[in-house]
Design a protein around this motif. Sequence first.
Motif, short mmCIF file in Angstrom:
data_model
loop_
_atom_site.label_atom_id
_atom_site.label_comp_id
_atom_site.label_asym_id
_atom_site.label_seq_id
_atom_site.Cartn_x
_atom_site.Cartn_y
_atom_site.Cartn_z
N ILE A 1 41.47 47.56 51.26
CA ILE A 1 41.98 47.18 49.94
C ILE A 1 41.29 47.95 48.82
O ILE A 1 40.07 48.13 48.83
N SER A 2 42.08 48.41 47.87
CA SER A 2 41.58 48.90 46.58
C SER A 2 42.01 47.92 45.51
O SER A 2 43.20 47.57 45.42
N VAL A 3 41.07 47.47 44.72
CA VAL A 3 41.38 46.57 43.60
C VAL A 3 41.26 47.38 42.32
O VAL A 3 40.18 47.85 41.97
N VAL A 4 42.37 47.55 41.63
CA VAL A 4 42.40 48.33 40.39
C VAL A 4 42.45 47.36 39.21
O VAL A 4 43.36 46.52 39.11
N ILE A 5 41.46 47.48 38.31
CA ILE A 5 41.32 46.53 37.20
C ILE A 5 41.24 47.28 35.88
O ILE A 5 40.19 47.80 35.51
N PRO A 6 42.35 47.37 35.13
CA PRO A 6 42.28 47.94 33.78
C PRO A 6 41.65 46.92 32.84
O PRO A 6 41.86 45.70 32.99
N LEU A 7 40.88 47.39 31.86
CA LEU A 7 40.21 46.44 30.98
C LEU A 7 39.96 47.04 29.61
O LEU A 7 39.89 48.26 29.43
N LEU A 8 39.82 46.15 28.66
CA LEU A 8 39.48 46.52 27.29
C LEU A 8 38.62 45.42 26.70
O LEU A 8 39.08 44.29 26.50
N ASN A 9 37.35 45.73 26.46
CA ASN A 9 36.42 44.78 25.84
C ASN A 9 36.34 43.46 26.61
O ASN A 9 36.67 42.39 26.09
N GLU A 10 35.91 43.53 27.85
CA GLU A 10 35.79 42.34 28.71
C GLU A 10 34.38 42.23 29.29
O GLU A 10 34.21 41.86 30.46
N LYS A 11 33.36 42.53 28.51
CA LYS A 11 31.99 42.57 29.04
C LYS A 11 31.55 41.24 29.63
O LYS A 11 30.80 41.20 30.61
N GLU A 12 31.98 40.11 29.04
CA GLU A 12 31.52 38.81 29.54
C GLU A 12 32.10 38.47 30.91
O GLU A 12 31.43 37.85 31.74
N SER A 13 33.33 38.87 31.15
CA SER A 13 34.02 38.45 32.38
C SER A 13 33.75 39.35 33.58
O SER A 13 33.94 38.93 34.73
N LEU A 14 33.30 40.59 33.34
CA LEU A 14 33.18 41.55 34.44
C LEU A 14 32.21 41.13 35.55
O LEU A 14 32.56 41.23 36.74
N PRO A 15 30.99 40.69 35.24
CA PRO A 15 30.09 40.29 36.34
C PRO A 15 30.65 39.15 37.17
O PRO A 15 30.56 39.17 38.41
N GLU A 16 31.24 38.16 36.50
CA GLU A 16 31.80 37.02 37.23
C GLU A 16 32.99 37.44 38.09
O GLU A 16 33.14 37.02 39.23
#
Length: 316
Positions: A3-18
């Motif tokens: 599996i490859s999980v592709v995650i586009p993001l913009l200003n999501e610093k709080e949610s990334l570790p979780e």
Amino acid sequence: MDISVVIPLLNEKESLPELHDWIVRVMNNHGFSYEILFIDDGSTDTSWVTIRQLAQTNPCVKGVRFQKNYGKSQALNIGFKKASGNVVITMDADLQDSPDEIPELYTMITDQHYDLVSGWKKKRYDSVLAKNIPSKLFNWAARKTSGVQLNDFNCGLKAYKKDVIKNIDVYGEMHRYIPVLAKNEGYDKIGEKTVIHQARKYGHSKFGMSRFVNGFLDLITIWFLSKFGKRPMHLFGALGALMFGVGFISAAYIGIVKLYKIYTGHTAILITNNPWFYISLTAMVIGTQLFLAGFLGEIILRTKNKSKRYKVSETT
């Protein structure tokens, strides 16, 4: 790799570790080999710093950082290019998509042999007036126009067979219509799975009402491209022939009437005083222009030069 999980993001610093920890837990519990691709679409917070830290502690994490905000479609485009898993999962970074859905999505691709499986957020935690009602109208129009029977085109949680994402080109703001792009390329075994939609835990939504206006405009574009994208002359040529035919018949009618009146000795008004003269002239000019548009479209298709639509500043 499974599996490859592709995650586009913009200003999501709080949610990334979780989100990272949640995905890793799911992968380990099910024994999947995996990679996580974070695509930072020009964040102005410390999202990239967080991604680099995650990549240092987990070799399965990879990151791409755009020099500026190019949009979700461009983020998915480069994510698809870099993905190496047999099944590719896309999800948003705001924790509204649950990684617990990944095993079943994976099974639907590998065991049930779907080309693409789209999530359906049947129960939503968004504002009814701001998102739910416009979303229902948008999805209804998308189904009617595209012929793809999905209830939630906008859901970011989707699973793809590797061949699908390697053979479609996601551009502009067409991420909403990836199932339609896949169908146009011959991948028509498209499934849907009801998924859990969670309330946003951190930050705020990056999308406003304008996305629905843009979505409908993109829907018209993709309808046109799916019908005539590879044969523009079929549309513009037909319209050009119709318009030129109307103009030519009108001009012939004016000429015949003029000659008849001269032949019978009646006083004939000047052709330029007849409104049909301008109608016929305008119709023939428009018809010629439509023909030229068709020819130009065919020439562009045969000579177009694919160029990058984004600039990467860093990778991990």
